[in-house]
Design an enzyme around this catalytic site. Structure first.
Site, PDB file in Angstrom:
ATOM      1  N   SER A   1       0.802  -1.223   0.000  1.00 30.90           N
ATOM      2  CA  SER A   1       0.000   0.000   0.000  1.00 30.90           C
ATOM      3  C   SER A   1       0.834   1.273   0.000  1.00 30.90           C
ATOM      4  O   SER A   1       0.316   2.351  -0.308  1.00 30.90           O
ATOM      5  CB  SER A   1      -0.946   0.018   1.208  1.00 30.90           C
TER       6      SER A   1
ATOM      7  N   ASP B   1      -3.128   8.211   7.831  1.00 36.13           N
ATOM      8  CA  ASP B   1      -4.033   7.370   8.613  1.00 36.13           C
ATOM      9  C   ASP B   1      -3.200   6.647   9.662  1.00 36.13           C
ATOM     10  O   ASP B   1      -2.149   7.150  10.067  1.00 36.13           O
ATOM     11  CB  ASP B   1      -4.833   6.421   7.710  1.00 36.13           C
TER      12      ASP B   1
ATOM     13  N   HIS C   1      -0.146   4.870   7.058  1.00 35.39           N
ATOM     14  CA  HIS C   1       0.456   5.375   5.825  1.00 35.39           C
ATOM     15  C   HIS C   1       0.895   6.827   5.941  1.00 35.39           C
ATOM     16  O   HIS C   1       0.198   7.649   6.531  1.00 35.39           O
ATOM     17  CB  HIS C   1      -0.546   5.227   4.677  1.00 35.39           C
TER      18      HIS C   1
END
Length: 358
Positions: free
Chosen positions: A39, A320, A323
């Site tokens: 991610s 978040d 990340h």
């Protein structure tokens, strides 16, 4: 990733770095860029997968030029920025949507929740783990060869490209640290698990080499024990980093660099390089950033859909619970490309990886 004792502190130069990141002059320095990872680099490959690990909704992408795309941050990822530093005027497309006209300049295979191990992140749903990403790359090479109708030309083209690999965090966050879901991971000590990951990672990187890759930047792991969601789950003393988890990550990083050195010694013409994320994120004195997520987070650490993020996103490290923000990605990308310390990259940073002969 870093906790408040390891946050980016060179605030006065961040604006300069951000400007430098987006300067594109002339032709790209390499013909193509291929991106593998999780991610931290995913730019939309997970959008149509059956998975909880997707970021194709606001407030993700609020600062990205094209809006929401599936990137797990407010703006650009580290891979986006390295692409710009390499001179690419357009973003490298996700494999899921890459057209025949786009693939000659590179593809992004990154997938949220993906790991080095196939099972990592499986409790979240589908994901393109590293072996699948490499299989997708093999199929793309066939596609590119058919388009060019010249295998020798395609092989030479691929040798000149830059390859980025940024993966491994989910093998801890979404595997080793969840023994109730992944009991097989706790058949190993931290040292044994790191050795297992390195052995499998080395096999995958060797496969990538056998498919024609020569210039490959391999990113170490950040201090996962300092990720906000990891602190929330495992921390005990007022928000400090979880040292036991960082110790496990450091074992992995300590094994990864010599593994990269061995690949360079064993594979003729290979030019692997190790990007030391821990060094790049180390404290350097100066202004400290708040150690809180910029968006409102769900129990899984991702942003709650359609909520408002913090207004001063340039002053946050985490977007978040896991990340980084665009500004944090800027620092990491810039120092990966042009190292400020001989600890940042070995044997060379990405700007010198471009220049070295095969």
């Amino acid at each position: 990733m870093a906790c408040d004792s390891q946050l980016f502190t060179v605030f006065v130069v961040l604006g300069i770095l951000q400007i430098q990141t987006f300067l594109v002059v002339g032709e790209p320095r390499v013909p193509c860029l291929f991106i593998f990872g999780d991610s931290l680099v995913d730019n939309g490959n997970n959008n149509n997968l059956e998975t909880q690990a997707k970021a194709n909704y606001k407030p993700y992408g609020v600062d990205f030029p094209g809006g929401v795309t599936g990137r797990f941050t407010n703006g650009r990822t580290i891979a986006d920025m390295i692409g710009h530093l390499l001179g690419f005027s357009k973003f490298i497309p996700p494999h899921a949507t890459a057209t025949d006209d786009e693939i000659s300049t590179g593809v992004n295979y990154g997938s949220g929740s993906a790991g080095i191990r196939d099972e990592s992140g499986s409790h979240l749903g589908d994901r393109l783990y590293l072996a699948r990403q490499i299989r997708n790359h093999k199929a793309l090479i066939t596609r590119l060869t058919n388009l060019q109708n010249n295998k020798a030309l395609t092989d030479e083209h691929l040798k000149q490209c830059i390859y980025l690999s940024n993966i491994g965090s989910n093998d801890y966050i979404n595997n080793f640290l969840i023994p109730e879901l992944y009991p097989q991971s706790h058949s190993y000590t931290s040292d044994q698990f790191a050795a297992l990951l390195i052995r499998q990672y080395t096999q995958h990187l060797t496969t990538l080499y056998n498919l024609g890759a020569r210039k490959i930047a391999v990113f170490g792991l950040g201090q996962i024990g300092c990720a906000l969601e990891v602190i929330a789950r495992f921390g005990k003393d007022g928000g400090s980093c979880v040292d036991l988890i960082n110790d496990s990550v450091n074992i992995f990083n300590g094994r990864l660099k010599p593994a990269i050195d061995k690949l360079n010694n064993d594979l003729a013409g290979s030019r692997f390089t190790f990007i030391n994320v821990t060094s790049i994120l180390a404290p350097q004195g100066g202004v400290q950033f708040p150690n809180i997520p910029c968006c409102q987070v769900r129990p899984d650490g991702q942003c709650i859909p359609d909520t408002n993020p913090c207004p001063n996103r340039g002053l946050s490290v985490y977007y978040d619970g896991f990340h980084p923000t665009e500004i944090a990605n800027t620092v990491l990308a810039t120092r990966s490309y042009t190292s400020l310390s001989n600890m940042d990259a070995s044997p060379y940073d990405i700007s010198h990886l471009v220049q070295v002969a095969n």
